[in-house]
Design an enzyme around this catalytic site. Structure first.
Site, mmCIF file in Angstrom:
data_model
loop_
_atom_site.group_PDB
_atom_site.id
_atom_site.type_symbol
_atom_site.label_atom_id
_atom_site.label_comp_id
_atom_site.label_asym_id
_atom_site.label_seq_id
_atom_site.Cartn_x
_atom_site.Cartn_y
_atom_site.Cartn_z
ATOM 1 C CG HIS A 101 14.222 -26.407 -21.268
ATOM 2 N ND1 HIS A 101 14.696 -25.624 -22.303
ATOM 3 C CD2 HIS A 101 13.744 -25.545 -20.341
ATOM 4 C CE1 HIS A 101 14.538 -24.347 -22.011
ATOM 5 N NE2 HIS A 101 13.952 -24.265 -20.823
ATOM 6 C CG HIS A 103 11.252 -25.243 -16.393
ATOM 7 N ND1 HIS A 103 12.321 -24.647 -15.765
ATOM 8 C CD2 HIS A 103 11.182 -24.685 -17.628
ATOM 9 C CE1 HIS A 103 12.872 -23.760 -16.582
ATOM 10 N NE2 HIS A 103 12.198 -23.756 -17.728
HETATM 11 P P1 5GP Z 1 13.877 -21.292 -19.800
HETATM 12 O O1 5GP Z 1 14.010 -19.887 -19.287
HETATM 13 O O2 5GP Z 1 14.512 -21.408 -21.168
HETATM 14 O O3 5GP Z 1 12.499 -21.850 -19.743
HETATM 15 O O4 5GP Z 1 14.702 -22.182 -18.788
HETATM 16 C C1 5GP Z 1 16.075 -22.385 -18.892
HETATM 17 C C2 5GP Z 1 16.535 -22.970 -17.589
HETATM 18 O O5 5GP Z 1 17.820 -23.524 -17.793
HETATM 19 C C3 5GP Z 1 16.673 -21.931 -16.476
HETATM 20 O O6 5GP Z 1 15.866 -22.315 -15.367
HETATM 21 C C4 5GP Z 1 18.151 -21.938 -16.151
HETATM 22 O O7 5GP Z 1 18.415 -21.799 -14.775
HETATM 23 C C5 5GP Z 1 18.595 -23.289 -16.664
HETATM 24 N N1 5GP Z 1 19.974 -23.336 -17.136
HETATM 25 C C6 5GP Z 1 20.570 -22.436 -17.973
HETATM 26 N N2 5GP Z 1 21.844 -22.811 -18.211
HETATM 27 C C7 5GP Z 1 22.044 -23.957 -17.504
HETATM 28 C C8 5GP Z 1 23.181 -24.803 -17.345
HETATM 29 O O8 5GP Z 1 24.259 -24.587 -17.902
HETATM 30 N N3 5GP Z 1 23.017 -25.895 -16.549
HETATM 31 C C9 5GP Z 1 21.832 -26.184 -15.915
HETATM 32 N N4 5GP Z 1 21.794 -27.274 -15.143
HETATM 33 N N5 5GP Z 1 20.753 -25.388 -16.040
HETATM 34 C C10 5GP Z 1 20.860 -24.291 -16.821
#
Ligand code: 5GP
Ligand code: ZN
Length: 145
Positions: A101, A103
């Site tokens: 993903h 951001h």
């Molecule tokens: P990472 O830490 O992997 O770069 O970012 C993961 C992001 O996914 C985090 O900002 C977290 O808040 C978001 N996230 C995790 N689970 C969910 C979910 O079930 N729904 C949504 N909309 N965001 C999520």
């Protein structure tokens, strides 16, 4: 990881809820459930790829293209001071959801979100031009191959 175990696959399949803002054939954008700032959203490939190492560069490009489109919308609608496009690969890099993903992260003056590596410690080896050139040559060699 199978799709049934992956929250972002569930979101892409419509079996888990999200605040969707955009989708096309290959990508989906939705609001982050735990935003770092107002307007923080995520762009994913609909297909499951764990991270950049798990996907063809062209698919990464498709996701990045949607992220740019979403960033334009966030910038026009919310008028933040700036926007970071960030993307983590692996737990050491801070990846917590193992479905690739990007951001789209609006920034506000004084929001204290840190991208805080030092830029001014000239005694550190990593600033040495010879050291940088040596790493560059290793990378050029790999990218030529
Ligand atoms: P990472 O830490 O992997 O770069 O970012 C993961 C992001 O996914 C985090 O900002 C977290 O808040 C978001 N996230 C995790 N689970 C969910 C979910 O079930 N729904 C949504 N909309 N965001 C999520
Ligand atoms: Zn997935």
């Amino acid at each position: 990881m199978s799709a049934s175990d992956c929250i972002f696959c569930q979101i892409a399949a419509g079996t888990a809820a999200c605040e969707e803002i955009y989708q096309d054939d290959a990508t989906l954008a939705f609001m982050d459930i735990n935003p770092a700032n107002d307007g923080h959203c995520l762009v994913i490939p609909k297909a499951h790829f764990e991270n950049v190492f798990d996907m063809p560069p062209s698919v990464f490009g498709t996701v990045a293209s949607t992220a740019a489109k979403v960033a334009h919308a966030v910038n026009e609608v919310l008028r933040p001071g700036g926007i970071n496009l960030t993307q983590a690969n692996g737990k050491t890099a801070g990846q917590s959801v193992l479905h690739m993903h990007i951001h789209v992260l609006p920034r506000r003056a004084g929001d204290n979100l840190l991208m805080n590596w030092s830029r001014d410690d000239s005694s550190d080896r990593r600033f040495d031009p010879g050291h940088i050139a040596e790493i560059a040559e290793r990378l050029r060699s790999r990218l030529r191959g």
